[in-house]
Design a protein around this motif. Structure first.
Motif, PDB file in Angstrom:
ATOM      1  N   ARG A 194       0.838  -1.205   0.000  1.00  0.00           N
ATOM      2  CA  ARG A 194       0.000   0.000   0.000  1.00  0.00           C
ATOM      3  C   ARG A 194       0.867   1.247   0.000  1.00  0.00           C
ATOM      4  O   ARG A 194       1.498   1.581   0.984  1.00  0.00           O
ATOM      5  CB  ARG A 194      -0.906  -0.018   1.236  1.00  0.00           C
ATOM      6  CG  ARG A 194      -1.799   1.189   1.368  1.00  0.00           C
ATOM      7  CD  ARG A 194      -3.201   0.861   0.913  1.00  0.00           C
ATOM      8  NE  ARG A 194      -4.069   2.023   1.133  1.00  0.00           N
ATOM      9  CZ  ARG A 194      -4.540   2.763   0.146  1.00  0.00           C
ATOM     10  NH1 ARG A 194      -4.230   2.483  -1.098  1.00  0.00           N
ATOM     11  NH2 ARG A 194      -5.329   3.784   0.394  1.00  0.00           N
ATOM     12  N   SER A 195       0.884   1.907  -1.123  1.00  0.00           N
ATOM     13  CA  SER A 195       1.638   3.148  -1.195  1.00  0.00           C
ATOM     14  C   SER A 195       0.766   4.174  -1.886  1.00  0.00           C
ATOM     15  O   SER A 195      -0.278   3.841  -2.431  1.00  0.00           O
ATOM     16  CB  SER A 195       2.926   2.929  -1.979  1.00  0.00           C
ATOM     17  OG  SER A 195       3.715   4.095  -1.880  1.00  0.00           O
ATOM     18  N   MET A 196       1.194   5.413  -1.899  1.00  0.00           N
ATOM     19  CA  MET A 196       0.396   6.446  -2.549  1.00  0.00           C
ATOM     20  C   MET A 196       1.296   7.539  -3.099  1.00  0.00           C
ATOM     21  O   MET A 196       2.410   7.730  -2.641  1.00  0.00           O
ATOM     22  CB  MET A 196      -0.610   7.044  -1.560  1.00  0.00           C
ATOM     23  CG  MET A 196       0.020   7.865  -0.457  1.00  0.00           C
ATOM     24  SD  MET A 196      -1.152   8.732   0.623  1.00  0.00           S
ATOM     25  CE  MET A 196      -1.700  10.087  -0.368  1.00  0.00           C
ATOM     26  N   LYS A 197       0.755   8.250  -4.078  1.00  0.00           N
ATOM     27  CA  LYS A 197       1.425   9.421  -4.610  1.00  0.00           C
ATOM     28  C   LYS A 197       1.396  10.486  -3.516  1.00  0.00           C
ATOM     29  O   LYS A 197       0.441  10.533  -2.746  1.00  0.00           O
ATOM     30  CB  LYS A 197       0.617   9.908  -5.822  1.00  0.00           C
ATOM     31  CG  LYS A 197       1.433  10.524  -6.906  1.00  0.00           C
ATOM     32  CD  LYS A 197       0.522  10.854  -8.074  1.00  0.00           C
ATOM     33  CE  LYS A 197       1.319  10.819  -9.368  1.00  0.00           C
ATOM     34  NZ  LYS A 197       0.473  10.953 -10.536  1.00  0.00           N
ATOM     35  N   PHE A 198       2.412  11.294  -3.439  1.00  0.00           N
ATOM     36  CA  PHE A 198       2.488  12.402  -2.465  1.00  0.00           C
ATOM     37  C   PHE A 198       2.669  11.921  -1.025  1.00  0.00           C
ATOM     38  O   PHE A 198       2.504  12.705  -0.100  1.00  0.00           O
ATOM     39  CB  PHE A 198       1.236  13.306  -2.519  1.00  0.00           C
ATOM     40  CG  PHE A 198       0.882  13.785  -3.888  1.00  0.00           C
ATOM     41  CD1 PHE A 198       1.730  14.633  -4.592  1.00  0.00           C
ATOM     42  CD2 PHE A 198      -0.292  13.383  -4.494  1.00  0.00           C
ATOM     43  CE1 PHE A 198       1.401  15.076  -5.851  1.00  0.00           C
ATOM     44  CE2 PHE A 198      -0.623  13.820  -5.764  1.00  0.00           C
ATOM     45  CZ  PHE A 198       0.232  14.668  -6.438  1.00  0.00           C
ATOM     46  N   PHE A 199       3.013  10.626  -0.830  1.00  0.00           N
ATOM     47  CA  PHE A 199       3.156  10.121   0.541  1.00  0.00           C
ATOM     48  C   PHE A 199       4.194  10.927   1.317  1.00  0.00           C
ATOM     49  O   PHE A 199       3.938  11.350   2.449  1.00  0.00           O
ATOM     50  CB  PHE A 199       3.531   8.635   0.556  1.00  0.00           C
ATOM     51  CG  PHE A 199       3.648   8.078   1.957  1.00  0.00           C
ATOM     52  CD1 PHE A 199       2.524   7.634   2.636  1.00  0.00           C
ATOM     53  CD2 PHE A 199       4.876   8.022   2.596  1.00  0.00           C
ATOM     54  CE1 PHE A 199       2.612   7.145   3.931  1.00  0.00           C
ATOM     55  CE2 PHE A 199       4.978   7.537   3.896  1.00  0.00           C
ATOM     56  CZ  PHE A 199       3.846   7.098   4.558  1.00  0.00           C
ATOM     57  N   ASN A 200       5.355  11.179   0.714  1.00  0.00           N
ATOM     58  CA  ASN A 200       6.426  11.893   1.418  1.00  0.00           C
ATOM     59  C   ASN A 200       6.017  13.316   1.799  1.00  0.00           C
ATOM     60  O   ASN A 200       6.318  13.783   2.893  1.00  0.00           O
ATOM     61  CB  ASN A 200       7.713  11.913   0.590  1.00  0.00           C
ATOM     62  CG  ASN A 200       8.294  10.521   0.444  1.00  0.00           C
ATOM     63  OD1 ASN A 200       8.009   9.626   1.243  1.00  0.00           O
ATOM     64  ND2 ASN A 200       9.092  10.320  -0.584  1.00  0.00           N
ATOM     65  N   GLU A 201       5.323  13.985   0.874  1.00  0.00           N
ATOM     66  CA  GLU A 201       4.872  15.351   1.158  1.00  0.00           C
ATOM     67  C   GLU A 201       3.896  15.357   2.332  1.00  0.00           C
ATOM     68  O   GLU A 201       3.990  16.193   3.229  1.00  0.00           O
ATOM     69  CB  GLU A 201       4.181  15.969  -0.069  1.00  0.00           C
ATOM     70  CG  GLU A 201       5.123  16.241  -1.231  1.00  0.00           C
ATOM     71  CD  GLU A 201       5.160  15.104  -2.252  1.00  0.00           C
ATOM     72  OE1 GLU A 201       5.054  13.929  -1.853  1.00  0.00           O
ATOM     73  OE2 GLU A 201       5.305  15.399  -3.441  1.00  0.00           O
ATOM     74  N   LEU A 202       2.965  14.390   2.314  1.00  0.00           N
ATOM     75  CA  LEU A 202       1.971  14.319   3.386  1.00  0.00           C
ATOM     76  C   LEU A 202       2.612  13.858   4.694  1.00  0.00           C
ATOM     77  O   LEU A 202       2.220  14.306   5.770  1.00  0.00           O
ATOM     78  CB  LEU A 202       0.817  13.388   2.998  1.00  0.00           C
ATOM     79  CG  LEU A 202      -0.059  13.902   1.858  1.00  0.00           C
ATOM     80  CD1 LEU A 202      -1.084  12.866   1.465  1.00  0.00           C
ATOM     81  CD2 LEU A 202      -0.745  15.200   2.237  1.00  0.00           C
ATOM     82  N   ASP A 203       3.606  12.988   4.585  1.00  0.00           N
ATOM     83  CA  ASP A 203       4.292  12.509   5.774  1.00  0.00           C
ATOM     84  C   ASP A 203       4.993  13.673   6.473  1.00  0.00           C
ATOM     85  O   ASP A 203       5.035  13.739   7.701  1.00  0.00           O
ATOM     86  CB  ASP A 203       5.301  11.413   5.404  1.00  0.00           C
ATOM     87  CG  ASP A 203       5.717  10.599   6.616  1.00  0.00           C
ATOM     88  OD1 ASP A 203       4.834  10.227   7.418  1.00  0.00           O
ATOM     89  OD2 ASP A 203       6.924  10.337   6.767  1.00  0.00           O
ATOM     90  N   ALA A 204       5.516  14.599   5.685  1.00  0.00           N
ATOM     91  CA  ALA A 204       6.178  15.776   6.256  1.00  0.00           C
ATOM     92  C   ALA A 204       5.180  16.619   7.052  1.00  0.00           C
ATOM     93  O   ALA A 204       5.523  17.223   8.067  1.00  0.00           O
ATOM     94  CB  ALA A 204       6.804  16.611   5.151  1.00  0.00           C
TER      95      ALA A 204
END
Length: 129
Positions: A84-94
């Motif tokens: 389960r992964s998603m686009k923009f995960f890193n941005e949202l994780d920040a």
């Protein structure tokens, strides 16, 4: 979750929404309230400046969907699943990664809670480089 308004969000539109959402002021407003129509009206107005025509409802729906998708991806990741992964995960994780449980119990004045050694060590390290 249904896409309100019918028109899909482009990658650039989502990026712009996330950029606005990452504003500390917006985050604090969103954390502190349930009735957030006014906040999303501000978000929509800021998107308008980027030439993105979305109303507050579309912004709120996209925000909720992204948040939900992030939480699903995050809990899947925490349980060891990599599927389960998603686009923009890193941005949202920040934005969301640090504001899960610990922030609910922690006040907003991080600066004063930091041990003095941290700031001293950091400035020492900076002057060496």
């Amino acid at each position: 979750v249904a896409n309100e308004g019918g028109k899909h969000w482009t990658v650039n539109e989502v990026r712009a929404l996330i950029r606005i959402w990452s504003d500390k002021n917006i985050q604090q407003q969103l954390e502190g309230t349930v009735r957030n129509k006014r906040i999303f009206e501000q978000v929509a107005a800021r998107l308008q400046k980027f030439g993105i025509d979305r109303d507050w409802k579309q912004c709120r729906t996209k925000y909720k969907n992204l948040k939900h998708e992030y939480k699903s991806a995050k809990s899947a990741q925490d349980s060891g699943s990599t599927s389960r992964s998603m686009k923009f995960f890193n941005e949202l994780d920040a934005i969301l990664g640090h504001s899960t449980m610990e922030q609910a119990s922690k006040s907003d004045n991080d600066e004063s809670e930091r041990p003095p050694e941290w700031t001293e060590a950091k400035s020492e390290k900076d002057s060496i480089g």
